[in-house]
Design a protein around this motif. Structure first.
Motif, PDB file in Angstrom:
ATOM      1  N   PHE A  27      28.331  55.590   4.717  1.00  0.00           N
ATOM      2  CA  PHE A  27      27.596  54.450   4.466  1.00  0.00           C
ATOM      3  C   PHE A  27      26.930  53.197   4.801  1.00  0.00           C
ATOM      4  O   PHE A  27      26.004  52.868   3.900  1.00  0.00           O
ATOM      5  N   VAL A  28      27.138  53.084   5.582  1.00  0.00           N
ATOM      6  CA  VAL A  28      26.531  51.515   6.585  1.00  0.00           C
ATOM      7  C   VAL A  28      24.947  52.363   6.348  1.00  0.00           C
ATOM      8  O   VAL A  28      23.822  51.519   6.053  1.00  0.00           O
ATOM      9  N   LYS A  29      24.222  53.702   7.158  1.00  0.00           N
ATOM     10  CA  LYS A  29      23.520  54.059   7.348  1.00  0.00           C
ATOM     11  C   LYS A  29      22.190  54.584   5.995  1.00  0.00           C
ATOM     12  O   LYS A  29      21.843  54.032   6.040  1.00  0.00           O
ATOM     13  N   ASN A  30      23.449  54.892   5.337  1.00  0.00           N
ATOM     14  CA  ASN A  30      22.950  54.712   3.582  1.00  0.00           C
ATOM     15  C   ASN A  30      22.545  54.340   2.267  1.00  0.00           C
ATOM     16  O   ASN A  30      21.570  54.514   1.585  1.00  0.00           O
ATOM     17  N   ALA A  31      23.865  53.820   2.682  1.00  0.00           N
ATOM     18  CA  ALA A  31      24.448  52.645   1.086  1.00  0.00           C
ATOM     19  C   ALA A  31      22.725  51.941   0.221  1.00  0.00           C
ATOM     20  O   ALA A  31      22.013  52.076  -0.867  1.00  0.00           O
ATOM     21  N   GLN A  32      22.145  51.448   1.222  1.00  0.00           N
ATOM     22  CA  GLN A  32      21.276  50.243   0.820  1.00  0.00           C
ATOM     23  C   GLN A  32      20.176  51.079   0.510  1.00  0.00           C
ATOM     24  O   GLN A  32      19.813  50.637  -1.139  1.00  0.00           O
ATOM     25  N   LYS A  33      19.733  51.691   0.741  1.00  0.00           N
ATOM     26  CA  LYS A  33      18.627  52.903  -0.001  1.00  0.00           C
ATOM     27  C   LYS A  33      18.666  53.167  -1.440  1.00  0.00           C
ATOM     28  O   LYS A  33      18.380  53.589  -2.394  1.00  0.00           O
ATOM     29  N   LYS A  34      20.375  53.518  -1.640  1.00  0.00           N
ATOM     30  CA  LYS A  34      20.436  54.753  -3.008  1.00  0.00           C
ATOM     31  C   LYS A  34      21.184  53.369  -3.695  1.00  0.00           C
ATOM     32  O   LYS A  34      20.510  53.484  -4.890  1.00  0.00           O
ATOM     33  N   PHE A  35      21.877  52.185  -3.452  1.00  0.00           N
ATOM     34  CA  PHE A  35      22.633  51.759  -4.891  1.00  0.00           C
ATOM     35  C   PHE A  35      21.832  50.157  -4.461  1.00  0.00           C
ATOM     36  O   PHE A  35      22.423  49.711  -5.329  1.00  0.00           O
ATOM     37  N   SER A  36      20.771  49.231  -3.800  1.00  0.00           N
ATOM     38  CA  SER A  36      20.487  48.530  -3.805  1.00  0.00           C
ATOM     39  C   SER A  36      19.794  47.866  -4.984  1.00  0.00           C
ATOM     40  O   SER A  36      18.918  48.730  -5.349  1.00  0.00           O
ATOM     41  N   PRO A  85      31.878  57.661  -8.427  1.00  0.00           N
ATOM     42  CA  PRO A  85      31.456  56.505  -7.139  1.00  0.00           C
ATOM     43  C   PRO A  85      30.031  56.614  -6.627  1.00  0.00           C
ATOM     44  O   PRO A  85      29.517  55.500  -6.534  1.00  0.00           O
ATOM     45  N   ALA A  86      29.530  58.381  -6.585  1.00  0.00           N
ATOM     46  CA  ALA A  86      28.511  58.589  -5.815  1.00  0.00           C
ATOM     47  C   ALA A  86      27.131  58.895  -6.156  1.00  0.00           C
ATOM     48  O   ALA A  86      26.280  58.431  -5.939  1.00  0.00           O
ATOM     49  N   ASP A  87      27.197  57.888  -7.889  1.00  0.00           N
ATOM     50  CA  ASP A  87      25.658  58.081  -8.343  1.00  0.00           C
ATOM     51  C   ASP A  87      25.426  56.389  -9.341  1.00  0.00           C
ATOM     52  O   ASP A  87      26.701  56.006 -10.474  1.00  0.00           O
ATOM     53  N   PRO A  88      24.328  56.010  -8.869  1.00  0.00           N
ATOM     54  CA  PRO A  88      24.345  54.945  -9.077  1.00  0.00           C
ATOM     55  C   PRO A  88      24.191  54.536 -10.637  1.00  0.00           C
ATOM     56  O   PRO A  88      24.342  53.464 -10.948  1.00  0.00           O
ATOM     57  N   GLU A  89      24.087  55.352 -11.576  1.00  0.00           N
ATOM     58  CA  GLU A  89      23.736  55.639 -13.173  1.00  0.00           C
ATOM     59  C   GLU A  89      25.285  55.318 -13.657  1.00  0.00           C
ATOM     60  O   GLU A  89      25.202  55.378 -14.289  1.00  0.00           O
ATOM     61  N   SER A  90      26.022  56.169 -13.355  1.00  0.00           N
ATOM     62  CA  SER A  90      27.307  56.227 -13.894  1.00  0.00           C
ATOM     63  C   SER A  90      27.944  55.870 -14.035  1.00  0.00           C
ATOM     64  O   SER A  90      28.267  54.694 -15.389  1.00  0.00           O
ATOM     65  N   ALA A  91      27.375  54.241 -13.919  1.00  0.00           N
ATOM     66  CA  ALA A  91      27.958  52.115 -14.211  1.00  0.00           C
ATOM     67  C   ALA A  91      27.217  52.529 -15.242  1.00  0.00           C
ATOM     68  O   ALA A  91      27.760  51.712 -16.617  1.00  0.00           O
ATOM     69  N   ASP A  92      26.418  52.817 -15.161  1.00  0.00           N
ATOM     70  CA  ASP A  92      24.997  52.691 -16.762  1.00  0.00           C
ATOM     71  C   ASP A  92      26.263  53.608 -17.994  1.00  0.00           C
ATOM     72  O   ASP A  92      26.017  52.942 -19.180  1.00  0.00           O
ATOM     73  N   ARG A  93      26.287  54.679 -17.851  1.00  0.00           N
ATOM     74  CA  ARG A  93      27.081  55.646 -18.674  1.00  0.00           C
ATOM     75  C   ARG A  93      28.444  55.052 -19.116  1.00  0.00           C
ATOM     76  O   ARG A  93      28.856  55.102 -20.267  1.00  0.00           O
TER      77      ARG A  93
END
Length: 409
Positions: A323-332, A225-233
């Motif tokens: 999550f609130v502080k950091n999610a946007q720059k990682k998952f947007s 869940p913490a890796d944005p590219e895990s969905a691609d795999r």
């Protein structure tokens, strides 16, 4: 940010907030009586006594074991009736009772089941395990049947798990000589594999197969869940499995991402643009829903319960604050540049007054990457139901047609 399109509703505390009594009387009683989200496929008579018990006993925390336990006696009764129906050679009646039991279990484990949870320590996980069991009993008499399969996660990396559980339903006429289109359903934050019966019925009735897969950070999904590219795999492994089935026409595969799954449908339209004929992003987030301003008010909006803690765990964060502080720059999908790539055909559907993810998350996509399509419903909330469903099916019929025109971005 400039004023949100939902207007003053952004700053409004919705009337169902604060107690189970308020939720039932102002929102869920109506939904249950009409068998609409999240009570689709359910029966009102199963839920009315449960919610009266919750109200009488002042059980207001849906994340508590007390909430989940209140549903179990009704499940026990429905299962017992189903077993009696089977013993009396009434499989259709048994299937109906098992279906109802599965819906009661759905609401009992609402609103979120983490992949990290275990039935020995989490009552919601135990309810979800039981939901899957009774649901598959219900589906075993459908024509065609819905089957569970566990496939290898051949593209797993890092903290991904080794196997992907999926549901598969294939028209009886499908064969190597007659391959059929496929709709890949990407599920949501609270709706999982056993929660899409009507959708699979509609898909099968159109002569298409369907594969149902949970998204990273939910239910049984093995993707990190913490890796944005895990969905691609994840989609790489699912598509590899699908390509091995000769009855699937891999030239005509479409995605339908539901709610939180809409985010992944948008992403897949770019990352897998050569693999999909088209993607439907239904109620999707993409960028603003992860921003601090939106997250400061979203718990007051239309979602039945608080949502930020579930989102935080779903995206691999240890706390809602992080999550609130950091999610946007990682998952947007905007900040990471994912949607500045070309994309396959992409249809975005939602209600303009969505209080779960802002309509701005669909609109911003038109300024990135290739051309997109959209249909947004004035005055409607998350997902734009019921008006968005006919639009989705009509669009999929065009995209999956054997005579579709080839569109290039």
């Amino acid at each position: 940010m400039a004023p949100w399109m939902m207007g003053e509703k952004f700053n409004t505390v919705y009337p169902h907030k604060g107690s189970i009594k308020a939720l039932w009387e102002t929102k869920w009683k109506f939904c249950s009586s009409k068998s609409i989200y999240p009570f689709h496929d359910g029966a009102f008579e199963d839920f009315e006594p449960i919610f009266q018990k919750l109200i009488d006993e002042n059980i207001n925390d849906a994340f508590s074991d007390a909430y989940t336990r209140a549903f179990i006696p009704i499940v026990d009764g429905l299962e017992k009736q189903a077993e009696q129906a089977l013993a009396n050679s009434h499989p259709d009646q048994a299937s109906d009772l098992y279906r109802r039991a599965a819906v009661v279990l759905r609401i009992s484990r609402f609103p979120y089941v983490s992949p990290a949870s275990r039935p020995e320590t989490s009552l919601k996980r135990a309810a979800f395990e039981r939901q899957k069991q009774v649901y598959l009993k219900a589906a075993s008499v459908w024509k065609p049947v819905l089957k569970e399969e566990t496939i290898p996660h051949t593209h797993a990396s890092g903290r991904d798990g080794a196997h992907i559980p999926i549901y598969v339903r294939v028209p009886e006429e499908a064969s190597a000589a007659n391959p059929v289109p496929v709709v890949l359903l990407m599920t949501g934050l609270d709706g999982y594999r056993p929660d899409n019966s009507q959708r699979t019925h509609e898909i099968i009735n159109r002569g298409w197969a369907t594969v149902v897969v949970e998204i990273p950070g939910t239910a049984d999904c093995p993707a990190d869940p913490a890796d944005p590219e895990s969905a691609d795999r994840l989609w790489n492994s699912v598509l590899e499995y699908m390509a091995q089935r000769p009855e699937f026409d891999m030239r005509r595969v479409a995605v339908w991402g539901l709610s939180a799954g809409g985010y992944y449908a948008i992403r897949a339209s770019a990352t897998h643009r050569d693999r999909f004929a088209g993607c439907v992003a239904h109620g999707p987030g993409s960028h603003h829903f992860l921003g601090e301003e939106w997250l400061s008010r979203v718990n007051d909006h239309e979602y039945p319960f608080e949502i930020t803690a579930s989102w935080a765990e779903k995206y691999g964060y240890d706390s809602a604050e992080d999550f609130v502080k950091n999610a946007q720059k990682k998952f947007s999908l905007v900040e990471t540049g994912v949607m500045d790539q070309p994309n396959c055909r992409l249809l975005m559907l939602n209600g303009v007054d969505d209080g779960v993810v802002p309509i701005e998350d669909s609109l911003v996509m038109f300024n990135h990457g290739g051309p997109k399509e959209g249909r947004f419903f004035e005055g409607m909330v998350h997902m734009g139901y019921p008006h968005s469903l006919p639009v989705a099916y009509k669009w999929l019929e065009e995209v999956l047609s054997d005579n579709k025109q080839e569109l290039k971005n």
